[in-house]
Design an enzyme around this catalytic site. Sequence first.
Site, short mmCIF file in Angstrom:
data_model
loop_
_atom_site.label_atom_id
_atom_site.label_comp_id
_atom_site.label_asym_id
_atom_site.label_seq_id
_atom_site.Cartn_x
_atom_site.Cartn_y
_atom_site.Cartn_z
N GLU A 1 -31.66 14.08 13.69
CA GLU A 1 -30.81 15.17 13.19
C GLU A 1 -29.35 14.78 13.39
O GLU A 1 -29.01 14.14 14.40
CB GLU A 1 -31.11 16.44 13.99
CG GLU A 1 -30.18 17.61 13.75
CD GLU A 1 -30.38 18.75 14.76
OE1 GLU A 1 -30.80 18.47 15.91
OE2 GLU A 1 -30.14 19.92 14.38
N LYS B 1 -31.95 22.90 7.25
CA LYS B 1 -32.52 23.52 8.47
C LYS B 1 -32.54 25.04 8.37
O LYS B 1 -31.52 25.69 8.12
CB LYS B 1 -31.71 23.09 9.68
CG LYS B 1 -32.28 23.55 11.03
CD LYS B 1 -31.44 22.95 12.15
CE LYS B 1 -32.00 23.28 13.53
NZ LYS B 1 -31.16 22.63 14.60
N CYS C 1 -35.26 19.71 14.16
CA CYS C 1 -35.06 20.16 15.53
C CYS C 1 -35.70 21.49 15.90
O CYS C 1 -36.90 21.56 16.08
CB CYS C 1 -33.57 20.16 15.86
SG CYS C 1 -33.29 20.05 17.62
N1 ING Z 1 -31.49 21.99 19.54
C1 ING Z 1 -32.38 22.62 20.43
C2 ING Z 1 -33.83 22.56 20.00
O1 ING Z 1 -34.37 23.47 19.41
C3 ING Z 1 -32.98 24.56 21.75
C4 ING Z 1 -31.97 23.99 20.81
C5 ING Z 1 -33.43 23.82 22.86
C6 ING Z 1 -33.46 25.81 21.52
C7 ING Z 1 -34.38 24.38 23.72
C8 ING Z 1 -34.44 26.38 22.37
C9 ING Z 1 -34.88 25.66 23.48
O2 ING Z 1 -34.43 21.57 20.33
C10 ING Z 1 -31.36 22.07 18.19
N2 ING Z 1 -30.43 21.26 17.64
O3 ING Z 1 -32.02 22.84 17.51
#
Ligand code: ING
Length: 309
Positions: free
Chosen positions: A47, A124, A169
């Site tokens: 990403e 996304k 992601c």
């Molecule tokens: N990053 C993280 C992900 O979903 C996140 C944000 C991390 C949300 C952990 C919830 C828990 O892996 C991105 N860029 O979405």
Amino acid sequence: MARIITVAAAQMGPIQRSDSKASVVARMLALMEKAHGMGANLIIYPELALTTFFPRWYFADRAEADLWFERSMPNSDVQPLFDRARALQMGMSFGYGEITPEGRHFNTSILVDDLGRTVGIYRKIHLPGHVEHDPQRTHQHLEKRYFEPGDLGFPVWRTMGGLFGMCICNDRRWPETYREMGLQGVEMVMLGFNTPSVNSQRASEAIEERMFHHRLSLQAGAYQNATWVVAVAKAGMEDGHHLMGGTLIVDPDGHIVAELPGEDDGVLVHACDLDATRFGKQTIFDFKRHRRIEHYGRITSQVGTIEPA
Ligand code: ING
């Protein structure tokens, strides 16, 4: 019969705010050469592969973040990637910030086939984080500030001898992501991720816990839709903010068949037999025989939780 696609998950180490796009593209080309040497005919990058994970930075004027976006794809900065992939007859996917001609902003990934033709893009849909600066958090995660939710749904394309889809992601944490593609027969889901190793709202959460949820989400999505899932990290310390690794490949039975250790630039290659998806799709997850959509109404008619009185 086997329909083999040899996939290279091209993990990238940290990209600092000060790193030039040319230096990043040079790193991506080096990974492509290594992947080619290992027999890959499809390479998947993370990403926002071209830049640092800029949604961690607050800009009062959102337009200040536009320097991290691409106004056309391909463009002169990334053309060497497209040219080399075509020369090597290697399919390619990578994520980037997209500004459309109308000025809309998306967190996007592109899929190019092994003849160098753009197959499609994905924008996304599940944007984590928040819109305004949040002083309560240990760090900012402003994807809802800089991107709009994707407007293209979850496409699946028939290309390179199989059925391929993309997500990005946070999408990997939502079962709807995989099922939307599973209902189109997807055989390989490709995704990149930039996952902070610290929970900005729960400092006590260990990286092992975040890695558990990362693997759990990918394995469940693969198994429950009888598809391969390839997840590729941008990892390491970016301007003092750590992103976790966890680049891995999950088979259609939900097993992690390959995982890349460490947080540097690196290539994980695995020969994926797309026909290994057939048994699951024809038995336990033969959707046509087993699903009961008359009971699933809440899933698309209701956004949040409504508890019984
Ligand atoms: N990053 C993280 C992900 O979903 C996140 C944000 C991390 C949300 C952990 C919830 C828990 O892996 C991105 N860029 O979405």
